[in-house]
Design a protein around this motif. Sequence first.
Motif, PDB file in Angstrom:
ATOM      1  N   PRO A 119      44.647  54.426  39.702  1.00 12.76           N
ATOM      2  CA  PRO A 119      43.816  55.140  40.686  1.00 12.76           C
ATOM      3  C   PRO A 119      42.661  54.307  41.235  1.00 12.76           C
ATOM      4  CG  PRO A 119      44.256  56.517  38.764  1.00 12.76           C
ATOM      5  CD  PRO A 119      44.694  55.133  38.423  1.00 12.76           C
ATOM      6  N   PHE A 120      42.275  53.263  40.497  1.00 18.12           N
ATOM      7  CA  PHE A 120      41.090  52.508  40.872  1.00 18.12           C
ATOM      8  C   PHE A 120      41.404  51.082  41.342  1.00 18.12           C
ATOM      9  CE2 PHE A 120      40.150  55.268  37.141  1.00 18.12           C
ATOM     10  CZ  PHE A 120      39.534  56.290  37.848  1.00 18.12           C
ATOM     11  N   LEU A 121      42.667  50.744  41.418  1.00 14.85           N
ATOM     12  CA  LEU A 121      43.056  49.386  41.810  1.00 14.85           C
ATOM     13  C   LEU A 121      42.494  48.957  43.166  1.00 14.85           C
ATOM     14  CD1 LEU A 121      46.750  49.101  40.554  1.00 14.85           C
ATOM     15  CD2 LEU A 121      44.673  48.126  39.541  1.00 14.85           C
ATOM     16  N   PRO A 122      42.274  49.865  44.135  1.00 12.80           N
ATOM     17  CA  PRO A 122      41.712  49.415  45.411  1.00 12.80           C
ATOM     18  C   PRO A 122      40.354  48.740  45.291  1.00 12.80           C
ATOM     19  CG  PRO A 122      42.723  51.559  45.692  1.00 12.80           C
ATOM     20  CD  PRO A 122      42.740  51.267  44.212  1.00 12.80           C
ATOM     21  N   PHE A 123      39.567  49.092  44.268  1.00 11.99           N
ATOM     22  CA  PHE A 123      38.263  48.421  44.128  1.00 11.99           C
ATOM     23  C   PHE A 123      38.142  47.669  42.799  1.00 11.99           C
ATOM     24  CE2 PHE A 123      37.417  52.797  42.640  1.00 11.99           C
ATOM     25  CZ  PHE A 123      36.775  52.581  41.421  1.00 11.99           C
ATOM     26  N   LEU A 124      39.268  47.440  42.127  1.00 11.62           N
ATOM     27  CA  LEU A 124      39.265  46.722  40.855  1.00 11.62           C
ATOM     28  C   LEU A 124      39.803  45.314  41.062  1.00 11.62           C
ATOM     29  CD1 LEU A 124      38.802  46.930  37.774  1.00 11.62           C
ATOM     30  CD2 LEU A 124      41.183  47.694  37.581  1.00 11.62           C
ATOM     31  N   GLU A 125      39.018  44.316  40.679  1.00  8.53           N
ATOM     32  CA  GLU A 125      39.451  42.918  40.771  1.00  8.53           C
ATOM     33  C   GLU A 125      39.642  42.388  39.363  1.00  8.53           C
ATOM     34  OE1 GLU A 125      37.885  38.746  42.770  1.00  8.53           O
ATOM     35  OE2 GLU A 125      37.604  40.644  43.845  1.00  8.53           O
ATOM     36  N   ILE A 126      40.865  42.006  39.034  1.00 12.30           N
ATOM     37  CA  ILE A 126      41.224  41.638  37.668  1.00 12.30           C
ATOM     38  C   ILE A 126      41.252  40.121  37.523  1.00 12.30           C
ATOM     39  CG2 ILE A 126      43.012  41.803  35.900  1.00 12.30           C
ATOM     40  CD1 ILE A 126      43.879  44.437  37.252  1.00 12.30           C
ATOM     41  N   HIS A 127      40.623  39.627  36.444  1.00 13.09           N
ATOM     42  CA  HIS A 127      40.579  38.191  36.149  1.00 13.09           C
ATOM     43  C   HIS A 127      41.207  37.998  34.769  1.00 13.09           C
ATOM     44  CE1 HIS A 127      37.469  37.731  39.386  1.00 13.09           C
ATOM     45  NE2 HIS A 127      37.190  38.969  39.015  1.00 13.09           N
ATOM     46  N   ALA A 128      42.455  37.562  34.733  1.00 13.79           N
ATOM     47  CA  ALA A 128      43.210  37.466  33.488  1.00 13.79           C
ATOM     48  C   ALA A 128      43.248  36.027  32.984  1.00 13.79           C
ATOM     49  CB  ALA A 128      44.626  37.989  33.689  1.00 13.79           C
ATOM     50  N   GLY A 129      42.835  35.840  31.720  1.00  9.50           N
ATOM     51  CA  GLY A 129      42.877  34.515  31.122  1.00  9.50           C
ATOM     52  C   GLY A 129      41.581  34.172  30.405  1.00  9.50           C
ATOM     53  N   ASP A 130      41.471  32.924  29.996  1.00 12.07           N
ATOM     54  CA  ASP A 130      40.277  32.419  29.316  1.00 12.07           C
ATOM     55  C   ASP A 130      39.083  32.492  30.265  1.00 12.07           C
ATOM     56  OD1 ASP A 130      38.230  30.636  28.294  1.00 12.07           O
ATOM     57  OD2 ASP A 130      39.756  29.729  27.017  1.00 12.07           O
ATOM     58  N   LEU A 131      37.977  33.056  29.804  1.00 20.97           N
ATOM     59  CA  LEU A 131      36.812  33.255  30.654  1.00 20.97           C
ATOM     60  C   LEU A 131      36.321  31.955  31.266  1.00 20.97           C
ATOM     61  CD1 LEU A 131      34.838  35.479  31.635  1.00 20.97           C
ATOM     62  CD2 LEU A 131      33.365  34.865  29.702  1.00 20.97           C
ATOM     63  N   TRP A 132      36.438  30.842  30.541  1.00 16.49           N
ATOM     64  CA  TRP A 132      36.004  29.560  31.088  1.00 16.49           C
ATOM     65  C   TRP A 132      36.845  29.164  32.303  1.00 16.49           C
ATOM     66  CZ3 TRP A 132      31.659  27.011  30.234  1.00 16.49           C
ATOM     67  CH2 TRP A 132      30.967  27.198  29.045  1.00 16.49           C
ATOM     68  N   GLN A 133      38.083  29.655  32.349  1.00 20.27           N
ATOM     69  CA  GLN A 133      38.976  29.321  33.455  1.00 20.27           C
ATOM     70  C   GLN A 133      38.931  30.357  34.578  1.00 20.27           C
ATOM     71  OE1 GLN A 133      40.457  26.349  33.309  1.00 20.27           O
ATOM     72  NE2 GLN A 133      39.527  26.086  31.277  1.00 20.27           N
ATOM     73  N   THR A 134      38.661  31.602  34.255  1.00 13.86           N
ATOM     74  CA  THR A 134      38.740  32.673  35.254  1.00 13.86           C
ATOM     75  C   THR A 134      37.405  32.993  35.916  1.00 13.86           C
ATOM     76  OG1 THR A 134      38.447  34.361  33.531  1.00 13.86           O
ATOM     77  CG2 THR A 134      40.708  33.740  34.102  1.00 13.86           C
ATOM     78  N   SER A 135      36.298  32.486  35.348  1.00 11.26           N
ATOM     79  CA  SER A 135      34.997  32.679  35.988  1.00 11.26           C
ATOM     80  C   SER A 135      34.656  31.452  36.819  1.00 11.26           C
ATOM     81  CB  SER A 135      33.910  32.921  34.937  1.00 11.26           C
ATOM     82  OG  SER A 135      33.824  31.838  34.015  1.00 11.26           O
ATOM     83  N   ASP A 136      33.912  31.673  37.887  1.00  8.89           N
ATOM     84  CA  ASP A 136      33.614  30.616  38.851  1.00  8.89           C
ATOM     85  C   ASP A 136      32.232  30.017  38.576  1.00  8.89           C
ATOM     86  OD1 ASP A 136      33.195  28.982  41.019  1.00  8.89           O
ATOM     87  OD2 ASP A 136      33.511  30.539  42.543  1.00  8.89           O
ATOM     88  N   PRO A 137      32.161  28.754  38.191  1.00  9.01           N
ATOM     89  CA  PRO A 137      30.859  28.140  37.902  1.00  9.01           C
ATOM     90  C   PRO A 137      29.978  28.007  39.142  1.00  9.01           C
ATOM     91  CG  PRO A 137      32.579  26.473  37.898  1.00  9.01           C
ATOM     92  CD  PRO A 137      33.275  27.801  37.987  1.00  9.01           C
ATOM     93  N   ASP A 138      30.571  28.111  40.321  1.00  8.99           N
ATOM     94  CA  ASP A 138      29.807  27.985  41.566  1.00  8.99           C
ATOM     95  C   ASP A 138      29.400  29.335  42.150  1.00  8.99           C
ATOM     96  OD1 ASP A 138      29.994  25.149  41.583  1.00  8.99           O
ATOM     97  OD2 ASP A 138      32.030  25.295  42.376  1.00  8.99           O
ATOM     98  N   ASP A 139      29.756  30.415  41.472  1.00  8.32           N
ATOM     99  CA  ASP A 139      29.384  31.751  41.951  1.00  8.32           C
ATOM    100  C   ASP A 139      28.007  32.107  41.395  1.00  8.32           C
ATOM    101  OD1 ASP A 139      29.128  34.343  42.763  1.00  8.32           O
ATOM    102  OD2 ASP A 139      30.986  35.067  41.851  1.00  8.32           O
TER     103      ASP A 139
END
Length: 322
Positions: A119-139
């Motif tokens: 029900p919430f997929l329209p506003f849910l952004e999923i980041h699957a994997g190791d946090l060091w790889q899935t998070s953006d150091p430039d954000d």
Amino acid sequence: MTQLGRLYPMLDSVTLPDNLPYTQVSTWELQFLYLVGRHVLTGDDRIVELGSGGGGSTYALALGLHESPVFDAKTGRLHAYDFFRVGKGTFATEKFFTGGTKPADDNSFLDDFKSRLEPFLPFLEIHAGDLWQTSDPDDHSPVEFLHIDIAKTARVFRCVSERFLTRLRPGSVVLHQDFAGPRLPWLHYSTGALLPYIEIAGPPIRSTLAFEVTRPIPEEVLTAITEDSFPYERKLELISAVQERIDRDHTGGIPFRSVLELAKAYVAHYDGRHRQAWSIARRLTGDEYLARTRADHFKQLRTAYDKEGSPLAKLVRRAVGR
């Protein structure tokens, strides 16, 4: 009182769906997440959940956002981070799979998660994997809300600090879900370092400590947290400062001052000071809550102490050449 503090009287009024996805988070914590989404968050800045697991906490938060009068599902996003698989180092359980057990040929419960959160997929952004790889150091975009249920190791907490705590601003809301975990002392002394810049909402909601940032956090403080550069004695002082602010959780069931005292023992343990660690822990063995729920912690600290040996035993070993 912060806007978070005003949510406590509303907890008993929250009725969540009976078919929530499996979660290891308590009902009170789920109710609080719903209230934060429903009454506090706007979606103007990043809404982040670190450690979504099987989706129960994500569902409660997303439901609150869905029913919020100010959250715009067209522009706002809930960012969900997790390995979304079972296996070594993930701290996930097979109960996160729909059937309650892992299929023979698949370690990933990502599809199960998506199905539950449909029900919430329209506003849910999923980041699957190791946090060091899935998070953006430039954000460096501001984070409005940060739910931390992923910092089970110092390595992961460094990523949390480096890439998310640095993006907090006055008004940002943080929930530390594992605050009743003595083996994670970095959560406790880092919170002590943040005390001049935050306001704790109230008693912890079971294992979750909630606070709101009230002043800009100096870069040197964030750097010290990220680099874990506090000296041993300073870490103990910072935990003591948190002990002065909180006592028991809101149900009265968790004695946080004792829990945080045991966290000090783990500061010593991780620093290789096993004699000091057991000295701190031994004084807590009579605590009813810790004796009932943390027996394995005491065993671990005592075993490390016994392996290290007393100063007298060390002298004897040297004398006999062993």
